[in-house]
Design an enzyme around this catalytic site. Structure first.
Site, PDB file in Angstrom:
ATOM      1  N   HIS A 118       0.842  -1.194   0.000  1.00 41.43           N
ATOM      2  CA  HIS A 118       0.000   0.000   0.000  1.00 41.43           C
ATOM      3  C   HIS A 118       0.876   1.243   0.000  1.00 41.43           C
ATOM      4  O   HIS A 118       2.095   1.164   0.205  1.00 41.43           O
ATOM      5  CB  HIS A 118      -0.911   0.017   1.237  1.00 41.43           C
ATOM      6  CG  HIS A 118      -0.179   0.203   2.537  1.00 41.43           C
ATOM      7  ND1 HIS A 118       0.573  -0.797   3.120  1.00 41.43           N
ATOM      8  CD2 HIS A 118      -0.061   1.284   3.353  1.00 41.43           C
ATOM      9  CE1 HIS A 118       1.114  -0.341   4.243  1.00 41.43           C
ATOM     10  NE2 HIS A 118       0.748   0.925   4.410  1.00 41.43           N
ATOM     11  N   HIS A 172       4.738   0.180   0.061  1.00 39.89           N
ATOM     12  CA  HIS A 172       5.485  -0.518   1.107  1.00 39.89           C
ATOM     13  C   HIS A 172       4.626  -1.596   1.742  1.00 39.89           C
ATOM     14  O   HIS A 172       3.399  -1.610   1.613  1.00 39.89           O
ATOM     15  CB  HIS A 172       6.037   0.455   2.157  1.00 39.89           C
ATOM     16  CG  HIS A 172       5.002   1.286   2.853  1.00 39.89           C
ATOM     17  ND1 HIS A 172       4.435   2.410   2.298  1.00 39.89           N
ATOM     18  CD2 HIS A 172       4.434   1.154   4.081  1.00 39.89           C
ATOM     19  CE1 HIS A 172       3.566   2.948   3.139  1.00 39.89           C
ATOM     20  NE2 HIS A 172       3.535   2.199   4.226  1.00 39.89           N
ATOM     21  N   ASP A 230       0.386   5.463   1.581  1.00 40.64           N
ATOM     22  CA  ASP A 230      -0.418   6.087   2.621  1.00 40.64           C
ATOM     23  C   ASP A 230      -1.235   7.276   2.112  1.00 40.64           C
ATOM     24  O   ASP A 230      -0.779   8.054   1.262  1.00 40.64           O
ATOM     25  CB  ASP A 230       0.484   6.573   3.764  1.00 40.64           C
ATOM     26  CG  ASP A 230       1.205   5.431   4.468  1.00 40.64           C
ATOM     27  OD1 ASP A 230       0.696   4.300   4.431  1.00 40.64           O
ATOM     28  OD2 ASP A 230       2.271   5.676   5.048  1.00 40.64           O
ATOM     29  N   ARG A 275       5.317   7.959  13.701  1.00 39.30           N
ATOM     30  CA  ARG A 275       5.307   8.261  12.262  1.00 39.30           C
ATOM     31  C   ARG A 275       4.784   9.673  12.024  1.00 39.30           C
ATOM     32  O   ARG A 275       3.786  10.088  12.638  1.00 39.30           O
ATOM     33  CB  ARG A 275       4.418   7.261  11.528  1.00 39.30           C
ATOM     34  CG  ARG A 275       4.307   7.469  10.025  1.00 39.30           C
ATOM     35  CD  ARG A 275       3.328   6.495   9.403  1.00 39.30           C
ATOM     36  NE  ARG A 275       1.976   6.720   9.906  1.00 39.30           N
ATOM     37  CZ  ARG A 275       0.929   5.939   9.621  1.00 39.30           C
ATOM     38  NH1 ARG A 275       1.102   4.852   8.886  1.00 39.30           N
ATOM     39  NH2 ARG A 275      -0.267   6.212  10.098  1.00 39.30           N
TER      40      ARG A 275
END
Length: 380
Positions: free
Chosen positions: A191, A338, A193, A354
């Site tokens: 996927h 990723h 983000d 993150r």
């Protein structure tokens, strides 16, 4: 629902109908706790902090639902990247197509010029790694703000008092959806983000303070190289086409609450151009690309499945990274996918923070070169 004085609010003040999310009681890994406490993070009210979740889809769509200017940090960098690279002890390219490790620099100490050059290096190499980092969540967010508007998620948990620094903690995710060897779920799928944003994700910075001793690697695949894996005639089929992209999280339709959870949807080009390099990149992912606009679903499914296959099956356009504690990875979501391996099956803790910086509204330029063309490599 009105919150009490100690309960969190939605991330946008215009949202009046929301759900107060659960309080978590999972014990923090020791290394993560030590890092957070050293940074002055208040853990007395629990960890992590969850914003009040918007109840309705239209409210969720309204968040950041406007065109905004974006000046890419990499586009203003010195092309030689000499300020960054000359300060490093070592620069290690992990594969020919994707992935670089920088040795001997602390991300928190980079100058603005070095930050710009780092953004360009990420745009060229897709993902860049830094081990042995001493960085607080607050410093991580400040670095993200240099790259663009930091995304504050309307429902994902974040570090208390530092919205925009979200939590990557598989054990916490497993309290909401049980993971298994056959169905690891979560980030254990290819996927990229925040494709549902009007201005989707640019650079993401994941700092893992706690990792398993064996397993838990992350893989990245290059969108530049995936596009170049396509024949020139096939590229003509998808150039200029658009697709529907969906959010990972869901909300209710205000006008039909019984219809069940609904995803945010946006339309973006399936081939986009990076503003810093000017190179074309394939921009689809199996998890969150729904359908190519203008094609029947059956037609779209055939094409998209092939494009996913190109990303996922060509190991020469991928890099697999083994984490060590206190490592940071910075990657560009515009040009990568990723996938986090859950092969350790939760046997040891994994925890990180993150920060994602939003970028420009995706665009396509038919005259833009591929990465291979720009580097003088064969591309037919």
């Amino acid at each position: 629902m009105a919150p009490s004085a100690t309960e969190p609010l939605p991330i946008a003040s215009h949202i009046k109908e929301f759900v107060i999310q659960k309080k978590d009681t999972l014990p923090l890994p020791l290394a993560a706790r030590a890092r957070l406490e050293a940074a002055g993070i208040d853990l007395s009210h629990g960890y992590p902090e969850r914003p009040a979740k918007p109840l309705f889809l239209d409210d969720a769509i309204s968040i950041r639902n406007e065109d905004r200017p974006h000046i890419d940090a990499g586009a203003r960098a010195d092309k030689s990247k000499s300020a960054l690279l000359s300060a490093a002890k070592e620069v290690i390219h992990l594969t020919k197509n994707i992935g670089t490790e920088i040795v001997g620099l602390q991300l928190k100490d980079l100058t603005d010029q070095q930050r710009d050059e780092l953004a360009l290096l990420i745009a060229e190499r897709s993902v860049v790694f830094f081990r042995d980092q001493d960085i607080t969540p607050q410093q991580q967010k400040a670095l993200g703000e240099h790259f663009g508007e930091v995304e504050i998620h309307p429902q994902v948990p974040h570090v208390p008092g530092v919205p925009g620094v979200t939590i990557i903690w598989p054990a916490l995710m497993a309290t909401e959806r049980k993971a298994s060897f056959r169905q690891p779920g979560g980030a254990s799928r290819w996927h990229t983000d925040l494709v549902h944003e009007k201005h989707p994700a640019g650079i993401t910075h994941l700092h893992n303070d706690t990792v398993p001793t064996v397993g838990g690697d992350t893989l990245w695949a290059s969108g530049y190289a995936a596009y170049s894996k396509l024949s020139p005639d096939f590229r003509k089929i998808i150039d200029g086409k658009y697709a529907i992209y969906t959010s990972a999280h869901t909300y209710l339709d205000r006008d039909n609450t019984e219809a069940g959870p609904k995803h945010i949807e946006r339309i973006h080009p399936i081939v986009r151009v990076h503003p810093a390099t000017g190179w074309k990149s394939l921009f689809v992912n199996r998890a969150m690309t729904k359908q190519i606009v203008g094609l029947d679903k059956a037609e779209s499914d055939v094409i998209l499945d092939y494009l996913y296959h190109v990303y996922e099956s060509n190991v020469d356009i991928q890099v697999r990274f083994k984490w060590t504690p206190r490592t940071s990875a910075l990657w560009d979501n515009r040009i990568t996918m990723h996938n986090a391996s859950w092969d350790y099956e939760g046997s040891e803790p994994r925890h990180g923070t993150r920060v994602t910086s939003l970028a420009e509204k995706p665009y396509f330029d038919p005259d833009a070169p591929t990465r291979r063309q720009a580097l003088g490599l064969d591309d037919d």
